[in-house]
Write a protein that holds these residues in place. Structure first.
Motif, PDB file in Angstrom:
ATOM      1  N   UNK A  32     -35.451 -53.541  -8.958  1.00  0.00           N
ATOM      2  CA  UNK A  32     -34.978 -54.751  -8.282  1.00  0.00           C
ATOM      3  C   UNK A  32     -36.145 -55.541  -7.705  1.00  0.00           C
ATOM      4  N   UNK A  33     -37.122 -54.842  -7.155  1.00  0.00           N
ATOM      5  CA  UNK A  33     -38.248 -55.501  -6.489  1.00  0.00           C
ATOM      6  C   UNK A  33     -39.314 -55.980  -7.467  1.00  0.00           C
ATOM      7  N   UNK A  34     -39.593 -55.181  -8.501  1.00  0.00           N
ATOM      8  CA  UNK A  34     -40.738 -55.442  -9.370  1.00  0.00           C
ATOM      9  C   UNK A  34     -40.363 -55.755 -10.810  1.00  0.00           C
ATOM     10  N   UNK A  35     -39.096 -55.544 -11.160  1.00  0.00           N
ATOM     11  CA  UNK A  35     -38.695 -55.689 -12.552  1.00  0.00           C
ATOM     12  C   UNK A  35     -38.937 -54.409 -13.321  1.00  0.00           C
ATOM     13  N   UNK A  36     -38.256 -54.263 -14.436  1.00  0.00           N
ATOM     14  CA  UNK A  36     -38.396 -53.053 -15.244  1.00  0.00           C
ATOM     15  C   UNK A  36     -39.802 -52.927 -15.808  1.00  0.00           C
ATOM     16  N   UNK A  37     -40.316 -54.011 -16.395  1.00  0.00           N
ATOM     17  CA  UNK A  37     -41.640 -53.958 -17.007  1.00  0.00           C
ATOM     18  C   UNK A  37     -42.738 -53.768 -15.961  1.00  0.00           C
ATOM     19  N   UNK A  38     -42.507 -54.248 -14.739  1.00  0.00           N
ATOM     20  CA  UNK A  38     -43.523 -54.152 -13.703  1.00  0.00           C
ATOM     21  C   UNK A  38     -43.533 -52.839 -12.958  1.00  0.00           C
ATOM     22  N   UNK A  40     -43.871 -48.674 -13.083  1.00  0.00           N
ATOM     23  CA  UNK A  40     -44.354 -47.540 -13.881  1.00  0.00           C
ATOM     24  C   UNK A  40     -43.582 -46.276 -13.524  1.00  0.00           C
ATOM     25  N   UNK A  41     -43.634 -45.317 -14.424  1.00  0.00           N
ATOM     26  CA  UNK A  41     -43.015 -44.020 -14.159  1.00  0.00           C
ATOM     27  C   UNK A  41     -43.647 -43.385 -12.929  1.00  0.00           C
ATOM     28  N   UNK A  42     -44.966 -43.533 -12.788  1.00  0.00           N
ATOM     29  CA  UNK A  42     -45.642 -42.940 -11.640  1.00  0.00           C
ATOM     30  C   UNK A  42     -45.127 -43.533 -10.333  1.00  0.00           C
ATOM     31  N   UNK A  43     -44.832 -44.830 -10.315  1.00  0.00           N
ATOM     32  CA  UNK A  43     -44.288 -45.449  -9.104  1.00  0.00           C
ATOM     33  C   UNK A  43     -42.900 -44.895  -8.772  1.00  0.00           C
ATOM     34  N   UNK A  63     -36.998 -45.908 -20.192  1.00  0.00           N
ATOM     35  CA  UNK A  63     -35.850 -46.548 -20.858  1.00  0.00           C
ATOM     36  C   UNK A  63     -34.577 -45.750 -20.608  1.00  0.00           C
ATOM     37  N   UNK A  64     -34.695 -44.440 -20.698  1.00  0.00           N
ATOM     38  CA  UNK A  64     -33.537 -43.571 -20.466  1.00  0.00           C
ATOM     39  C   UNK A  64     -33.030 -43.730 -19.035  1.00  0.00           C
ATOM     40  N   UNK A  65     -33.946 -43.892 -18.094  1.00  0.00           N
ATOM     41  CA  UNK A  65     -33.570 -44.080 -16.699  1.00  0.00           C
ATOM     42  C   UNK A  65     -32.803 -45.387 -16.508  1.00  0.00           C
ATOM     43  N   UNK A  66     -33.271 -46.461 -17.139  1.00  0.00           N
ATOM     44  CA  UNK A  66     -32.558 -47.742 -17.060  1.00  0.00           C
ATOM     45  C   UNK A  66     -31.157 -47.609 -17.651  1.00  0.00           C
ATOM     46  N   UNK A  67     -31.050 -46.940 -18.790  1.00  0.00           N
ATOM     47  CA  UNK A  67     -29.748 -46.737 -19.411  1.00  0.00           C
ATOM     48  C   UNK A  67     -28.830 -45.932 -18.504  1.00  0.00           C
ATOM     49  N   UNK A  68     -29.360 -44.893 -17.884  1.00  0.00           N
ATOM     50  CA  UNK A  68     -28.532 -44.029 -17.035  1.00  0.00           C
ATOM     51  C   UNK A  68     -28.055 -44.740 -15.773  1.00  0.00           C
ATOM     52  N   UNK A 121     -31.429 -56.271 -21.249  1.00  0.00           N
ATOM     53  CA  UNK A 121     -32.002 -56.748 -22.516  1.00  0.00           C
ATOM     54  C   UNK A 121     -33.272 -55.989 -22.892  1.00  0.00           C
ATOM     55  N   UNK A 122     -33.782 -55.176 -21.965  1.00  0.00           N
ATOM     56  CA  UNK A 122     -34.979 -54.376 -22.257  1.00  0.00           C
ATOM     57  C   UNK A 122     -34.639 -53.085 -23.009  1.00  0.00           C
TER      58      UNK A 122
END
Length: 213
Positions: A32-38, A40-43, A63-68, A121-122
């Protein structure tokens, strides 16, 4: 069934481990704060205070996390749909129960729904197809109930059932853009009001045919 598939089945039933819940909350906030592309997994790992190994134990990828984030919500809604249909209620009562349940569950997961609406859409083609299939399943069930009500004379038939379904879901799908949990109106009341609106448009004119008791 793979470990990932087992996890999806469990999460779709609303069953999350404490670690999964922390990971998903962190991902929702960061997306929500940074966007999906912005993000990282580490964050996500740092925000959830877990290890990368723990994240990958439950989720195959970002990607799996966004889907879930979405799949866990639609899974709960589809389970609710099955309970409502199994009750054997008439068309009007069933439409009301479906609308109220959709509003309540969306409101309970409004941040997840808002993030997914912006970032869906990602998703890759396979997961996007799975999302569309889940949505289509609920839409087709709602459509079938409206069509049954129209055949039985409980609902007026001038407006095609497909149009009624699109209008109802259009209203509900917009909830994440304006609903605030801090608002004065509880989700059940809001759901009842939206259901009243939908059913008012379906109600036959006086004397035009049979009506559901």
């Amino acid at each position: 069934m793979t470990r990932a598939e087992e996890g999806r089945t469990r999460r779709a039933a609303g069953e999350l481990t404490p670690v999964e819940a922390r990971i998903m909350r962190a991902a929702v906030r960061l997306f929500a704060e940074q966007g999906f592309d912005g993000t990282t997994v580490q964050q996500v790992v740092d925000a959830a205070e877990v290890t990368k190994g723990a994240l990958y134990h439950y989720f195959e990828s970002k990607d799996d996390l966004l889907y879930e984030i979405y799949h866990s919500l639609i899974g709960v809604q589809l389970a609710g749909l099955e309970r409502i249909l199994a009750s054997g209620a008439g068309p009007a009562e069933t439409v009301r129960a479906m609308v109220v349940d959709l509003v309540e569950t969306t409101a309970a997961h409004v941040d997840e729904a808002a993030v997914f609406g912006r970032e869906m859409h990602k998703l890759g083609a396979e997961r996007m197809a799975a999302v569309r299939a889940d949505r289509r399943r609920y839409h087709e069930a709602f459509l079938a109930v409206v069509e049954r009500g129209q055949r039985e004379g409980v609902f007026r038939a001038e407006t095609p059932a497909e149009t009624v379904t699109l209008v109802a879901f259009g209203v509900i799908n917009q909830l994440p853009t304006w609903y605030r949990p801090s608002g004065r109106k509880p989700p059940r009341q809001l759901g009842a009001e939206i259901a009243d609106f939908v059913l008012a448009g379906l109600r036959p004119e006086a004397g035009s045919g049979p009506r559901e008791a």
